[in-house]
Motif scaffolding. Structure first.
Motif, PDB file in Angstrom:
ATOM      1  N   MET A   1       0.555  -1.147  -0.169  1.00  0.00           N
ATOM      2  CA  MET A   1      -0.025   0.030   0.064  1.00  0.00           C
ATOM      3  C   MET A   1       0.751   1.394   0.110  1.00  0.00           C
ATOM      4  SD  MET A   1      -2.982   1.298   2.726  1.00  0.00           S
ATOM      5  CE  MET A   1      -1.708   1.277   4.095  1.00  0.00           C
ATOM      6  N   ALA A   2       0.763   2.102  -0.985  1.00  0.00           N
ATOM      7  CA  ALA A   2       1.291   3.189  -1.005  1.00  0.00           C
ATOM      8  C   ALA A   2       1.292   4.313   0.115  1.00  0.00           C
ATOM      9  CB  ALA A   2       1.188   4.166  -2.331  1.00  0.00           C
ATOM     10  N   VAL A   3       2.376   4.932   0.535  1.00  0.00           N
ATOM     11  CA  VAL A   3       2.021   5.927   1.670  1.00  0.00           C
ATOM     12  C   VAL A   3       1.665   7.165   1.040  1.00  0.00           C
ATOM     13  CG1 VAL A   3       3.314   7.300   3.392  1.00  0.00           C
ATOM     14  CG2 VAL A   3       3.912   4.843   2.956  1.00  0.00           C
ATOM     15  N   THR A   4       0.477   7.639   1.786  1.00  0.00           N
ATOM     16  CA  THR A   4      -0.166   8.911   1.010  1.00  0.00           C
ATOM     17  C   THR A   4       0.641  10.147   1.476  1.00  0.00           C
ATOM     18  OG1 THR A   4      -1.359   9.179   2.777  1.00  0.00           O
ATOM     19  CG2 THR A   4      -2.303   7.830   1.064  1.00  0.00           C
ATOM     20  N   ALA A   5       0.534  11.404   0.736  1.00  0.00           N
ATOM     21  CA  ALA A   5       1.011  12.460   1.103  1.00  0.00           C
ATOM     22  C   ALA A   5       0.609  12.982   2.193  1.00  0.00           C
ATOM     23  CB  ALA A   5       0.986  13.583   0.047  1.00  0.00           C
ATOM     24  N   GLU A   6      -0.862  12.601   2.330  1.00  0.00           N
ATOM     25  CA  GLU A   6      -1.589  13.179   3.378  1.00  0.00           C
ATOM     26  C   GLU A   6      -1.104  12.653   4.846  1.00  0.00           C
ATOM     27  OE1 GLU A   6      -6.226  12.926   5.540  1.00  0.00           O
ATOM     28  OE2 GLU A   6      -5.585  12.068   3.457  1.00  0.00           O
ATOM     29  N   LEU A   7      -0.375  11.484   5.005  1.00  0.00           N
ATOM     30  CA  LEU A   7       0.104  10.942   6.028  1.00  0.00           C
ATOM     31  C   LEU A   7       1.233  11.450   6.409  1.00  0.00           C
ATOM     32  CD1 LEU A   7       0.325   8.727   8.230  1.00  0.00           C
ATOM     33  CD2 LEU A   7       1.198   7.120   6.473  1.00  0.00           C
ATOM     34  N   LEU A   8       2.170  11.878   5.309  1.00  0.00           N
ATOM     35  CA  LEU A   8       3.462  12.456   5.487  1.00  0.00           C
ATOM     36  C   LEU A   8       3.190  13.724   5.995  1.00  0.00           C
ATOM     37  CD1 LEU A   8       5.383  11.246   2.295  1.00  0.00           C
ATOM     38  CD2 LEU A   8       5.510  10.188   4.641  1.00  0.00           C
ATOM     39  N   ARG A   9       2.180  14.692   5.377  1.00  0.00           N
ATOM     40  CA  ARG A   9       1.867  15.924   6.010  1.00  0.00           C
ATOM     41  C   ARG A   9       1.545  15.816   7.496  1.00  0.00           C
ATOM     42  NH1 ARG A   9      -0.747  16.737   1.040  1.00  0.00           N
ATOM     43  NH2 ARG A   9      -2.777  16.184   1.924  1.00  0.00           N
ATOM     44  N   GLU A  10       0.856  14.701   7.888  1.00  0.00           N
ATOM     45  CA  GLU A  10       0.386  14.774   9.239  1.00  0.00           C
ATOM     46  C   GLU A  10       1.485  14.492  10.113  1.00  0.00           C
ATOM     47  OE1 GLU A  10      -2.391  14.936  12.310  1.00  0.00           O
ATOM     48  OE2 GLU A  10      -2.395  15.562  10.440  1.00  0.00           O
ATOM     49  N   LEU A 164       1.578  10.319  17.087  1.00  0.00           N
ATOM     50  CA  LEU A 164       2.541   9.877  15.997  1.00  0.00           C
ATOM     51  C   LEU A 164       2.830   8.431  15.736  1.00  0.00           C
ATOM     52  CD1 LEU A 164       4.964  10.996  14.350  1.00  0.00           C
ATOM     53  CD2 LEU A 164       6.146  11.104  16.481  1.00  0.00           C
ATOM     54  N   ALA A 165       2.935   7.822  17.081  1.00  0.00           N
ATOM     55  CA  ALA A 165       3.251   6.353  17.112  1.00  0.00           C
ATOM     56  C   ALA A 165       1.968   5.557  16.401  1.00  0.00           C
ATOM     57  CB  ALA A 165       3.079   5.741  18.459  1.00  0.00           C
ATOM     58  N   GLU A 166       0.854   6.179  16.479  1.00  0.00           N
ATOM     59  CA  GLU A 166      -0.430   5.499  15.686  1.00  0.00           C
ATOM     60  C   GLU A 166      -0.304   5.706  14.557  1.00  0.00           C
ATOM     61  OE1 GLU A 166      -3.722   3.145  15.347  1.00  0.00           O
ATOM     62  OE2 GLU A 166      -2.446   3.464  17.221  1.00  0.00           O
ATOM     63  N   ALA A 167       0.073   7.069  14.061  1.00  0.00           N
ATOM     64  CA  ALA A 167       0.117   7.426  12.642  1.00  0.00           C
ATOM     65  C   ALA A 167       1.317   6.644  11.818  1.00  0.00           C
ATOM     66  CB  ALA A 167       0.192   8.760  12.331  1.00  0.00           C
ATOM     67  N   GLU A 168       2.240   6.512  12.464  1.00  0.00           N
ATOM     68  CA  GLU A 168       3.458   5.633  11.906  1.00  0.00           C
ATOM     69  C   GLU A 168       3.166   4.331  11.384  1.00  0.00           C
ATOM     70  OE1 GLU A 168       7.182   8.216  14.051  1.00  0.00           O
ATOM     71  OE2 GLU A 168       6.623   6.622  15.003  1.00  0.00           O
TER      72      GLU A 168
END
Length: 234
Positions: A1-10, A164-168
Motif C-alpha cells: 500500500m502506497a504511503v499517502t502525502a496526507e500521512l506524511l503531512r500529518e 504519532l506512534a499510531e500514525a506511523e
C-alpha cells in the motif's frame, strides 16, 4: 500500500509540534536561570551599596571622634596658655590653638559632607533593596509559571507521541526504514513540503523524475539537504 502525502503531512505536522513543545520546555529553565542571575546581580548591588554606606558612616563617626579629640586638645592648650610662663611659650601655644581650630574647621566641613553622602547612600540602598525584592518576586512568578506550563506541555507531548506512534503504523516497508533514518538524524527538520518541484526546506529544485516519483508516493529525498519530501494539499 502506497504511503499517502496526507500521512506524511500529518507526520511532519506532529513532529514540528513536538519539536516546538520540546524547545518551549527547554526554554523554561533558561528563563528561570536568567532571572536567577538578575537576582544575584541585584543582591550584589545591594550588598555593595550597604557596604559603601556602612564605610561612609564609620568614616563620619571617626571624624566626629577626631573632632571631639581636637576640641579637647584646644581646651587643654587654653589651660596651658593661661599658665604659660614666657612669651615664647605663650605664642607657641597660640599657634597650636590656631592650628587645632583650623583642623577642626576642616573636620566639621568633612563631617557635614559625610552626612550628605550617607543620606544619598541610604537612598541608593533603598533603591537596591527595592530592585532586589522585585527581582525575587519576578523569579518566583517565573518559577510558578514555568512549572505550570511544563505540566501542560508534557501532557501535550504525551498525547502527540501517542498520536504519532499510531500514525506511523501507516508507514510500510522500505518507506518506514527511510523515514526512521531521516527522523533519527534530523528530527522535525528531516521532512519538507515540496512546492511544485522546489524543496521548501532549502529552496533547491528537484529533477523531473524525482517529482514524478513523488507524485507516485515513492520516498523521495532532497539531494541538497536530505529531507524527505512530500507534496502539499491540492
Amino acid at each position: 500500500m502506497a504511503v499517502t502525502a496526507e500521512l506524511l503531512r500529518e507526520l511532519h505536522r506532529m513532529h514540528q509540534q513536538l519539536a516546538d513543545l520540546r524547545e518551549r520546555l527547554e526554554r523554561g529553565p533558561r528563563q528561570i536561570r536568567a532571572r536567577e542571575l538578575n537576582v544575584e546581580k541585584f543582591n550584589e548591588q545591594l550588598s555593595d551599596a550597604q557596604t559603601t554606606m556602612q564605610k561612609t558612616k564609620m568614616a563620619a563617626d571617626q571624624k566626629q571622634l577626631d573632632l571631639q579629640t581636637g576640641e579637647n586638645k584646644i581646651v587643654d592648650l587654653g589651660a596651658k596658655l593661661n599658665t604659660s610662663s614666657s612669651n615664647k611659650e605663650f605664642h607657641a601655644l597660640q599657634e597650636q590653638i590656631a592650628a587645632s581650630k583650623m583642623a577642626n574647621s576642616v573636620l566639621e566641613d568633612e563631617i557635614l559632607e559625610s552626612f550628605d553622602k550617607v543620606e544619598l547612600l541610604k537612598q541608593a540602598v533603598a533603591k537596591a533593596q527595592h530592585e532586589a525584592n522585585a527581582g525575587k518576586a519576578e523569579l518566583e512568578k517565573s518559577r510558578e509559571k514555568v512549572a505550570a506550563e511544563a505540566v501542560l506541555m508534557k501532557a501535550d507531548m504525551t498525547r502527540l507521541e501517542g498520536e504519532l506512534a499510531e500514525a506511523e503504523k501507516g508507514l510500510t516497508g522500505d518507506f518506514r526504514e527511510d523515514y526512521n533514518r531521516v527522523i533519527r538524524s534530523k528530527g522535525a527538520d528531516g521532512m519538507s513540503l515540496a512546492d511544485g518541484r522546489i524543496c521548501t526546506g532549502c529552496g533547491q529544485q528537484m529533477t523531473l523524475n524525482m517529482h514524478n516519483d513523488l507524485l507516485l508516493s515513492k520516498p523521495i529525498f532532497c539531494k541538497a539537504c536530505g529531507r524527505m519530501l512530500y507534496i502539499g494539499e491540492e
